[in-house]
Design an enzyme around this catalytic site. Structure first.
Site, mmCIF file in Angstrom:
data_model
loop_
_atom_site.group_PDB
_atom_site.id
_atom_site.type_symbol
_atom_site.label_atom_id
_atom_site.label_comp_id
_atom_site.label_asym_id
_atom_site.label_seq_id
_atom_site.Cartn_x
_atom_site.Cartn_y
_atom_site.Cartn_z
ATOM 1 N N PRO A 30 -57.054 -115.658 -26.907
ATOM 2 C CA PRO A 30 -55.620 -115.424 -27.093
ATOM 3 C C PRO A 30 -54.787 -116.281 -26.145
ATOM 4 O O PRO A 30 -55.259 -116.626 -25.056
ATOM 5 C CB PRO A 30 -55.450 -113.940 -26.746
ATOM 6 N N ASP A 31 -53.568 -116.641 -26.546
ATOM 7 C CA ASP A 31 -52.680 -117.293 -25.580
ATOM 8 C C ASP A 31 -51.995 -116.201 -24.763
ATOM 9 O O ASP A 31 -52.399 -115.032 -24.803
ATOM 10 C CB ASP A 31 -51.708 -118.266 -26.276
ATOM 11 N N PHE A 32 -50.984 -116.561 -23.985
ATOM 12 C CA PHE A 32 -50.361 -115.577 -23.108
ATOM 13 C C PHE A 32 -49.119 -114.942 -23.708
ATOM 14 O O PHE A 32 -48.938 -113.736 -23.659
ATOM 15 C CB PHE A 32 -49.992 -116.234 -21.763
ATOM 16 N N ARG A 33 -48.259 -115.779 -24.300
ATOM 17 C CA ARG A 33 -46.913 -115.305 -24.606
ATOM 18 C C ARG A 33 -46.596 -115.134 -26.079
ATOM 19 O O ARG A 33 -45.461 -114.786 -26.415
ATOM 20 C CB ARG A 33 -45.876 -116.231 -23.945
ATOM 21 N N ASN A 65 -55.326 -124.697 -19.049
ATOM 22 C CA ASN A 65 -56.328 -123.732 -19.499
ATOM 23 C C ASN A 65 -57.491 -123.609 -18.524
ATOM 24 O O ASN A 65 -57.857 -124.567 -17.846
ATOM 25 C CB ASN A 65 -56.835 -124.122 -20.880
ATOM 26 N N ASP A 98 -60.435 -122.334 -19.688
ATOM 27 C CA ASP A 98 -61.591 -122.071 -20.553
ATOM 28 C C ASP A 98 -62.634 -123.187 -20.531
ATOM 29 O O ASP A 98 -63.709 -123.048 -21.114
ATOM 30 C CB ASP A 98 -61.125 -121.801 -21.996
ATOM 31 N N HIS A 130 -54.347 -125.458 -13.443
ATOM 32 C CA HIS A 130 -54.347 -124.056 -13.003
ATOM 33 C C HIS A 130 -55.739 -123.598 -12.570
ATOM 34 O O HIS A 130 -56.059 -122.417 -12.618
ATOM 35 C CB HIS A 130 -53.763 -123.154 -14.100
#
Ligand code: OAD
Ligand code: ZN
Length: 272
Positions: A34-37, A108, A110, A127
């Site tokens: 899933p993304d965040f927003r 990301n 991941d 990040h």
């Protein structure tokens, strides 16, 4: 969409271009992460079960100090190993093979860029990542093997704990309140003016300083946004030459591959 992509396709066909990518969670939603927003499907909308004071607290260092459980619940779900790169990731890989890729700045964690075969040298994990872990008190490192063991250890309630000082250990993911890696700033400073094309994809451009990257490229750089929503500098400070494609990253990747005549090589990579 084909018409809108023309300026990009023409530049790539000419060859001898330095491309940078600036990516976010939206390039990995096709992998099932899933993304965040995004409303409804985004992580921040689905964290109620973790009883956070506000959703972003899961990535806040002060909150983690008091309550590391929320982060580790999420970390367990997101831990690299069970997700595969998307079509868009393989497009990045193909740009590397074609010697057109200069840099991928990713927000990301991941590691799917690496898994698609993009070399470390090209990747800037702005990040951070799960690749290394440190104690938040004495800053000593912990191996991935020990961290994974602690995450399953019921007597520790699944919280990796420093062998030296009993402090909590955390992967080197950049939390709110922590600074980004040196490499991010160094490359930004050295190279940002050099890119001929900047492809911004799958990011809401809401988190700084990352969100500043696309506004710092040179005037001659072709800026391309591939995102469901128009955002950031593409909205607040657009340039005449901007290419904005509001669509799914994977769909755009497929179309680009066809327009560039790269279909066979691309399919080979994806099937590998
Ligand atoms: P966001 O969730 O803020 O934004 C993802 C963007 O991608 C949104 O604009 C979506 O509409 C779009 N999107 C989603 N799926 C897409 C698809 N298949 N094709 C095209 N667009 C799609 O994620 P980021 O911008 O990456 O920080 O978030 C930035 C940072 O905020 C993250 O790195 C994270 C978070 O707090 C940390 O973990 C430190
Ligand atoms: Zn320690």
């Amino acid at each position: 969409m084909e018409e809108a992509l023309k300026p990009l396709v023409e530049r790539l066909k000419k060859g001898n271009v330095k491309i940078s990518l600036m990516t976010g969670a939206g390039i990995s939603t096709g992998a099932g992460i899933p993304d965040f927003r995004s409303p409804k499907t985004g992580l921040y909308h689905n964290l109620a079960r973790l009883n956070l004071p506000h959703p972003e607290a899961v990535f806040e260092i002060n909150y983690f100090r008091e309550n590391p459980h929320a982060f580790y619940t999420l970390a367990d779900e997101l831990y690299p190993g069970r997700f595969l790169p998307t079509k868009f990731h393989f497009l990045i890989r193909l740009l590397q093979d074609k010697k057109l890729l200069r840099r991928v700045y990713t927000q990301n964690i991941d590691a799917l860029e690496r898994l698609s075969g993009v070399l470390d040298d090209y990747i800037v994990e702005a990040h951070g990542s799960f690749a290394r872990n440190h104690c938040i008190d004495c800053h000593k490192p912990m191996s991935i093997a020990d961290l994974r063991k602690d995450m399953k250890d019921k007597s520790l309630k699944g919280i990796p704990t420093c062998r030296h000082c009993k402090g909590y250990v955390k992967p080197d993911i950049v939390f709110f309140g922590e600074s980004l890696p040196r490499r991010f700033f160094d490359l930004w400073e050295e190279e940002i003016e050099e890119y001929d094309v900047a492809i911004v994809a799958g990011t809401s451009l809401t988190v700084f300083p990352f969100a500043m990257l696309p506004s710092e490229v040179s005037k001659d750089c072709l800026r391309v946004l591939i995102n469901k929503d128009k955002c950031g500098t593409f909205e607040t400070d657009p340039r005449d030459s901007d290419v904005v494609i509001q669509d799914e990253c994977d769909k755009v990747a497929e179309l680009l591959v066809d327009l560039l005549g790269w279909r066979d090589e691309f399919d080979e990579l994806v099937e590998e």
